[in-house]
Design an enzyme around this catalytic site. Structure first.
Site, PDB file in Angstrom:
ATOM      1  N   GLY A   1      30.737   8.483  25.213  1.00  0.00           N
ATOM      2  CA  GLY A   1      31.662   7.447  25.646  1.00  0.00           C
ATOM      3  C   GLY A   1      33.109   7.905  25.629  1.00  0.00           C
ATOM      4  O   GLY A   1      33.875   7.606  26.555  1.00  0.00           O
ATOM      5  N   SER A   2      33.506   8.622  24.608  1.00  0.00           N
ATOM      6  CA  SER A   2      34.909   9.042  24.504  1.00  0.00           C
ATOM      7  C   SER A   2      35.293   9.955  25.667  1.00  0.00           C
ATOM      8  O   SER A   2      36.335   9.766  26.300  1.00  0.00           O
ATOM      9  CB  SER A   2      35.163   9.755  23.170  1.00  0.00           C
TER      10      SER A   2
ATOM     11  N   CYS B   1      40.257   2.683   9.921  1.00  0.00           N
ATOM     12  CA  CYS B   1      40.886   3.419   8.831  1.00  0.00           C
ATOM     13  C   CYS B   1      41.760   4.493   9.459  1.00  0.00           C
ATOM     14  O   CYS B   1      41.299   5.569   9.756  1.00  0.00           O
ATOM     15  CB  CYS B   1      39.786   4.045   7.997  1.00  0.00           C
TER      16      CYS B   1
ATOM     17  N   ASN C   1      33.475  -3.770  20.944  1.00  0.00           N
ATOM     18  CA  ASN C   1      32.651  -3.150  19.905  1.00  0.00           C
ATOM     19  C   ASN C   1      32.807  -3.805  18.541  1.00  0.00           C
ATOM     20  O   ASN C   1      31.943  -3.685  17.692  1.00  0.00           O
ATOM     21  CB  ASN C   1      32.962  -1.653  19.803  1.00  0.00           C
TER      22      ASN C   1
ATOM     23  N   GLN D   1      29.282  -0.601  24.910  1.00  0.00           N
ATOM     24  CA  GLN D   1      28.546  -1.587  24.107  1.00  0.00           C
ATOM     25  C   GLN D   1      27.605  -2.441  24.962  1.00  0.00           C
ATOM     26  O   GLN D   1      26.733  -3.129  24.425  1.00  0.00           O
ATOM     27  CB  GLN D   1      29.523  -2.510  23.365  1.00  0.00           C
TER      28      GLN D   1
ATOM     29  N   HIS E   1      23.937   7.009  22.412  1.00  0.00           N
ATOM     30  CA  HIS E   1      23.596   6.659  21.021  1.00  0.00           C
ATOM     31  C   HIS E   1      23.827   5.192  20.694  1.00  0.00           C
ATOM     32  O   HIS E   1      23.463   4.725  19.618  1.00  0.00           O
ATOM     33  CB  HIS E   1      24.303   7.590  20.026  1.00  0.00           C
TER      34      HIS E   1
ATOM     35  N   SER F   1      27.345   5.490  26.747  1.00  0.00           N
ATOM     36  CA  SER F   1      27.032   6.458  25.694  1.00  0.00           C
ATOM     37  C   SER F   1      25.624   6.200  25.165  1.00  0.00           C
ATOM     38  O   SER F   1      25.287   5.072  24.797  1.00  0.00           O
ATOM     39  CB  SER F   1      28.050   6.314  24.555  1.00  0.00           C
TER      40      SER F   1
ATOM     41  N   THR G   1      27.053  24.108  30.253  1.00  0.00           N
ATOM     42  CA  THR G   1      25.607  23.994  30.446  1.00  0.00           C
ATOM     43  C   THR G   1      25.160  22.609  30.007  1.00  0.00           C
ATOM     44  O   THR G   1      25.500  22.148  28.914  1.00  0.00           O
ATOM     45  CB  THR G   1      24.886  25.093  29.644  1.00  0.00           C
TER      46      THR G   1
END
Ligand SMILES: *Cc1c(COP(=O)(O)O)cnc(C)c1O
Length: 399
Positions: free
Chosen positions: A73-74, A327, A154, A182, A204, A202, A240
Site C-alpha cells: 500500500g505505501s 507513535c 484505517n 482497508q 496483507h 495491499s 524481479t
C-alpha cells in the site's frame, strides 16, 4: 471467565489464509523461474504472473493491463501521488486536494511534494469521520491536478463517498486516486463504475502475504517510476516480481471477493454486539459513523484514561488491540484522525481500536466487552484526571 487469546487488530494486518499460502508454495518450489527469462521456466512464471494480474483486475472491474504490482500500500500510494504530481507539474497545475484523515503513506508523500512547490488542501471531515463530496468540490481549483481520498479509514473505519467524489472529479477533469487498502476485499469496488483513476491496495490487509500490493491505473494515465531499473511492469516498476507473494495475493483476493457478503454480514453482527457492549461503559463514545463503517471496525474513546496503558492491560488479558494513536518519533501524539473528528487532545489519548472479522465468535466479543470494561474501570481508579472529573474539579466531555 476463562482467559482467551484474541487477535483484534485486523486493520494492522491479517492472518495469511490457507488458500494464499497454498497458492504461494509452487512459486518457491517448482515454478521458481524469473518471469523475464525467455526459457520455459521463465515463461511458466510469466504466465502465472499474468494470470494473477487478470484475477486482480477482475475483482476491481478494470482491464488486466491497468494493474501494476508493487511492494504494498505505501509504495502504491507514493507512486500514484508522485505520478499525478508529475502530470500536473508539466501543465503548471500544482495543487492537490486530499483529506485530513489519510494514512501517513499519503500524508507524508504530500509533505514531500509540498517541499517541491506543490500546494496541498487537506479537507476536513465531519464529526462522523466522513468527508462530503461538496467539501471536495469546493476545494478543487483551476490548478488542481489530483484529488486523493481514502476509501475507508484505517483507524475509525469510516467509508467515504467514493463514487460521488469519482463522478465529481471526472466532471471537473481532475485525476482521482483512492487509497483503498482497508476497503479491498471487504467492500464491493468497481473502478470503472466509480470513476476511479488510480487505486492502491495491499495484500496483507485481506489475508494475503505482507510486502505485496498493487496499483490500478486507468489506461492513458502516465505513471512515473518510483523504483528505477529493469523493464518489469510495463517499464513502470523495476525489480524481479515477487511471484509467490503476487500469486498469494490473487488467491486471497479471489477468496475475499467470493465470501464478501457473508463475511461482511457476520462481521457486522459481531461488530454491532461489541459496539453495544462498549457503549455501556460510562463516559465513552464510538468514533466515526455507526453505519457507514467497515464491517469489522470498532473504535472508541474512553474519558480519563491513556490508550497505551489500556493496550498493555488488554494484552495481559490476551487481547491484541490498537490504540489508534500514532507513535511519532518517540512522543505519543494523539491520532490525527481522532483529532480530525473533533475530539479534544485529552479524549483522543484514550482511544481504542478493535478490528475483528467473520471468524470471531460471540464468546470472544463478550470476553472483549467484559475485559475492556474491567480495564477501563481499573485505569480510571488510578487516574488523577479521572479523580478531578469525579470530584467536579473538571467537567466531562463525553456523556
Ligand atoms: C496498511 C495501510 C497502508 C500501508 O500499506 P502497506 O502495505 O503496509 O505499505 C496504506 N493505507 C492504508 C489505509 C492502510 O491501512
Amino acid at each position: 471467565m476463562e482467559k482467551m487469546t484474541i487477535y483484534a487488530d485486523n486493520a494492522a494486518t491479517t492472518r495469511t489464509s490457507e488458500a494464499a499460502i497454498k497458492a504461494m508454495l509452487p512459486f518457491m518450489t517448482e515454478v521458481y523461474g524469473n518471469p523475464s527469462s525467455l526459457h520455459s521456466a521463465g515463461q511458466r512464471a510469466k504466465e502465472a504472473l499474468e494470470s494473477a494480474r487478470a484475477r486482480v483486475a477482475a475483482v476491481l472491474g478494470c482491464e488486466t493491463r491497468e494493474v501494476y504490482f508493487t511492494s504494498g500500500g505505501s509504495e502504491s500510494d507514493n507512486q500514484a501521488l508522485i505520478s499525478a504530481a508529475r502530470i500536473g507539474g508539466r501543465k503548471g497545475k500544482k495543487h492537490i486536494v486530499s483529506t485530513a484523515i489519510e494514512h501517513h503513506a499519503v500524508l507524508h508523500t504530500l509533505d514531500a511534494l509540498k517541499k517541491e512547490g506543490f500546494e496541498v488542501t487537506l479537507v476536513g471531515v465531519g464529526e462522523n469521520g466522513i468527508v462530503t463530496s461538496g467539501a471536495i468540490d469546493a476545494a478543487i481549483r483551476e490548478d488542481t491536478c489530483l484529488v486523493s481520498v481514502m476509501y475507508a479509514n484505517n483507524e475509525i473505519g469510516t467509508i467515504q463517498p467514493i463514487a460521488e467524489i469519482g463522478a465529481l472529479c471526472r466532471a471537473r477533469g481532475v485525476l482521482f486516486h483512492t487509497d483503498a487498502v482497508q476497503a479491498v476485499g471487504q467492500l464491493h469496488i468497481n473502478v470503472a463504475e466509480q470513476n476511479i483513476d488510480m487505486l492502491s491496495l495491499s495484500a496483507h490487509k485481506f489475508h494475503g502475504p505482507k510486502g505485496v500490493g498493487a496499483l490500478y491505473v486507468k489506461k492513458g494515465v502516465p505513471l512515473t517510476n518510483v523504483i528505477n531499473g529493469g523493464a518489469q511492469e510495463r517499464g513502470k516498476r523495476a525489480g524481479t516480481e515477487n511471484l509467490p507473494a503476487i500469486a498469494g495475493m490473487a488467491a486471497a483476493l479471489e477468496e475475499a471477493a467470493a465470501n464478501m457478503d457473508s463475511n461482511a454480514a457476520k462481521a457486522r453482527a459481531l461488530r454491532d454486539r461489541l459496539i453495544a457492549g462498549l457503549s455501556r461503559i460510562p463516559h465513552s463514545a464510538l468514533n466515526g459513523d455507526a453505519e457507514k463503517r467497515l464491517p469489522g471496525n470498532v473504535s472508541f474513546c474512553f474519558e480519563g484514561i491513556e490508550g497505551e496503558s489500556l493496550l498493555l492491560l488488554l494484552d495481559d488479558a490476551g487481547i491484541c488491540a490498537s490504540s489508534g494513536s500514532a507513535c511519532t518519533s518517540g512522543s505519543l501524539d494523539p491520532s490525527h484522525v481522532i483529532l480530525a473528528i473533533g475530539r479534544p487532545h485529552e479524549i483522543a489519548h484514550g482511544s481504542l481500536r478493535l478490528t475483528i472479522n467473520a471468524e470471531n465468535t460471540e464468546e470472544e466479543i463478550d470476553y472483549m466487552i467484559e475485559n475492556v470494561a474491567d480495564v477501563v474501570a481499573r485505569l480510571r481508579g488510578m487516574s488523577p484526571v479521572w479523580r478531578k472529573l469525579m470530584n467536579g474539579e473538571s467537567s466531562f466531555v463525553l456523556a
